[in-house]
Motif scaffolding. Sequence first.
Motif, PDB file in Angstrom:
ATOM      1  N   ASN A   1      19.548  42.235  31.340  1.00 14.27           N
ATOM      2  CA  ASN A   1      19.916  40.963  30.697  1.00 14.27           C
ATOM      3  C   ASN A   1      20.602  39.992  31.650  1.00 14.27           C
ATOM      4  O   ASN A   1      20.469  38.773  31.497  1.00 14.27           O
ATOM      5  CB  ASN A   1      20.815  41.208  29.486  1.00 14.27           C
ATOM      6  CG  ASN A   1      20.083  41.949  28.394  1.00 14.27           C
ATOM      7  OD1 ASN A   1      18.868  41.871  28.273  1.00 14.27           O
ATOM      8  ND2 ASN A   1      20.832  42.692  27.592  1.00 14.27           N
ATOM      9  N   CYS A   2      21.406  40.520  32.586  1.00 18.83           N
ATOM     10  CA  CYS A   2      22.144  39.672  33.542  1.00 18.83           C
ATOM     11  C   CYS A   2      22.917  38.580  32.814  1.00 18.83           C
ATOM     12  O   CYS A   2      22.876  37.408  33.173  1.00 18.83           O
ATOM     13  CB  CYS A   2      21.209  39.050  34.570  1.00 18.83           C
ATOM     14  SG  CYS A   2      20.213  40.249  35.468  1.00 18.83           S
ATOM     15  N   GLY A   3      23.621  38.982  31.764  1.00 20.98           N
ATOM     16  CA  GLY A   3      24.369  38.020  30.953  1.00 20.98           C
ATOM     17  C   GLY A   3      25.620  37.520  31.640  1.00 20.98           C
ATOM     18  O   GLY A   3      25.572  36.716  32.564  1.00 20.98           O
ATOM     19  N   THR A   4      26.766  38.038  31.221  1.00 21.21           N
ATOM     20  CA  THR A   4      28.051  37.612  31.771  1.00 21.21           C
ATOM     21  C   THR A   4      28.343  38.407  33.038  1.00 21.21           C
ATOM     22  O   THR A   4      28.274  39.626  33.038  1.00 21.21           O
ATOM     23  CB  THR A   4      29.172  37.849  30.734  1.00 21.21           C
ATOM     24  OG1 THR A   4      28.831  37.176  29.520  1.00 21.21           O
ATOM     25  CG2 THR A   4      30.504  37.348  31.239  1.00 21.21           C
ATOM     26  N   SER A   5      28.699  37.705  34.096  1.00 19.99           N
ATOM     27  CA  SER A   5      29.068  38.408  35.330  1.00 19.99           C
ATOM     28  C   SER A   5      30.548  38.770  35.270  1.00 19.99           C
ATOM     29  O   SER A   5      31.343  38.123  34.584  1.00 19.99           O
ATOM     30  CB  SER A   5      28.796  37.534  36.545  1.00 19.99           C
ATOM     31  OG  SER A   5      29.613  36.384  36.520  1.00 19.99           O
ATOM     32  N   CYS A   6      30.898  39.844  35.966  1.00 20.19           N
ATOM     33  CA  CYS A   6      32.304  40.261  36.064  1.00 20.19           C
ATOM     34  C   CYS A   6      32.610  40.507  37.543  1.00 20.19           C
ATOM     35  O   CYS A   6      32.615  41.646  38.001  1.00 20.19           O
ATOM     36  CB  CYS A   6      32.575  41.489  35.195  1.00 20.19           C
ATOM     37  SG  CYS A   6      31.330  42.796  35.301  1.00 20.19           S
ATOM     38  N   PRO A   7      32.824  39.418  38.313  1.00 16.79           N
ATOM     39  CA  PRO A   7      32.949  39.534  39.765  1.00 16.79           C
ATOM     40  C   PRO A   7      34.116  40.392  40.238  1.00 16.79           C
ATOM     41  O   PRO A   7      34.060  40.966  41.318  1.00 16.79           O
ATOM     42  CB  PRO A   7      33.097  38.087  40.231  1.00 16.79           C
ATOM     43  CG  PRO A   7      33.460  37.311  39.034  1.00 16.79           C
ATOM     44  CD  PRO A   7      32.940  38.056  37.859  1.00 16.79           C
ATOM     45  N   LEU A   8      35.154  40.506  39.434  1.00 19.22           N
ATOM     46  CA  LEU A   8      36.291  41.344  39.836  1.00 19.22           C
ATOM     47  C   LEU A   8      36.079  42.804  39.466  1.00 19.22           C
ATOM     48  O   LEU A   8      36.855  43.674  39.859  1.00 19.22           O
ATOM     49  CB  LEU A   8      37.586  40.825  39.210  1.00 19.22           C
ATOM     50  CG  LEU A   8      38.005  39.412  39.638  1.00 19.22           C
ATOM     51  CD1 LEU A   8      39.262  38.987  38.905  1.00 19.22           C
ATOM     52  CD2 LEU A   8      38.185  39.332  41.139  1.00 19.22           C
ATOM     53  N   GLY A   9      35.050  43.086  38.660  1.00 26.99           N
ATOM     54  CA  GLY A   9      34.724  44.458  38.301  1.00 26.99           C
ATOM     55  C   GLY A   9      35.594  45.039  37.207  1.00 26.99           C
ATOM     56  O   GLY A   9      35.720  46.252  37.101  1.00 26.99           O
ATOM     57  N   THR A  10      36.184  44.182  36.377  1.00 27.39           N
ATOM     58  CA  THR A  10      37.052  44.675  35.304  1.00 27.39           C
ATOM     59  C   THR A  10      36.404  44.424  33.941  1.00 27.39           C
ATOM     60  O   THR A  10      35.687  43.444  33.752  1.00 27.39           O
ATOM     61  CB  THR A  10      38.426  43.980  35.339  1.00 27.39           C
ATOM     62  OG1 THR A  10      38.247  42.576  35.105  1.00 27.39           O
ATOM     63  CG2 THR A  10      39.127  44.195  36.671  1.00 27.39           C
ATOM     64  N   ASN A  11      36.686  45.300  32.997  1.00 22.70           N
ATOM     65  CA  ASN A  11      36.156  45.150  31.642  1.00 22.70           C
ATOM     66  C   ASN A  11      36.773  43.954  30.926  1.00 22.70           C
ATOM     67  O   ASN A  11      36.183  43.433  29.980  1.00 22.70           O
ATOM     68  CB  ASN A  11      36.408  46.422  30.831  1.00 22.70           C
ATOM     69  CG  ASN A  11      35.596  47.582  31.354  1.00 22.70           C
ATOM     70  OD1 ASN A  11      34.556  47.414  31.972  1.00 22.70           O
ATOM     71  ND2 ASN A  11      36.085  48.795  31.113  1.00 22.70           N
TER      72      ASN A  11
END
Length: 108
Positions: free
Chosen positions: A57-67
């Motif tokens: 899906n490549c929806g919301t990115s989380c660049p910091l890698g946190t939930n």
Amino acid sequence: MLTMFKLSFKSNRRRRRPILLMVVVLLFLTILSAHLTNAQATNYHYCGTSWPSANSNCGTSCPLGTNEECPGSETCYANCNNCPAVPIPPPSPAPPPSPAQATNNNYC
């Protein structure tokens, strides 16, 4: 007379080769260093209900890698290589010391 001109012309060419090579190498190194300094770190972290879901899906990115970067009950998944690379934001600067900390550093 023509032979002397040809010989001197050839010898001048040979003297120029090391200089030309040096110029080409310096130009290459300048371009390479400019490219490396402008490069920004990236990753492939995206939110999803599962890794296959995030990777497709490549929806919301989380660049910091946190939930915490993900909406609702979604989880942040790494290595979603089907998705575009996400720039990693630079670290935030450290806060300035409080006035109490600043005045307690007086030593004799």
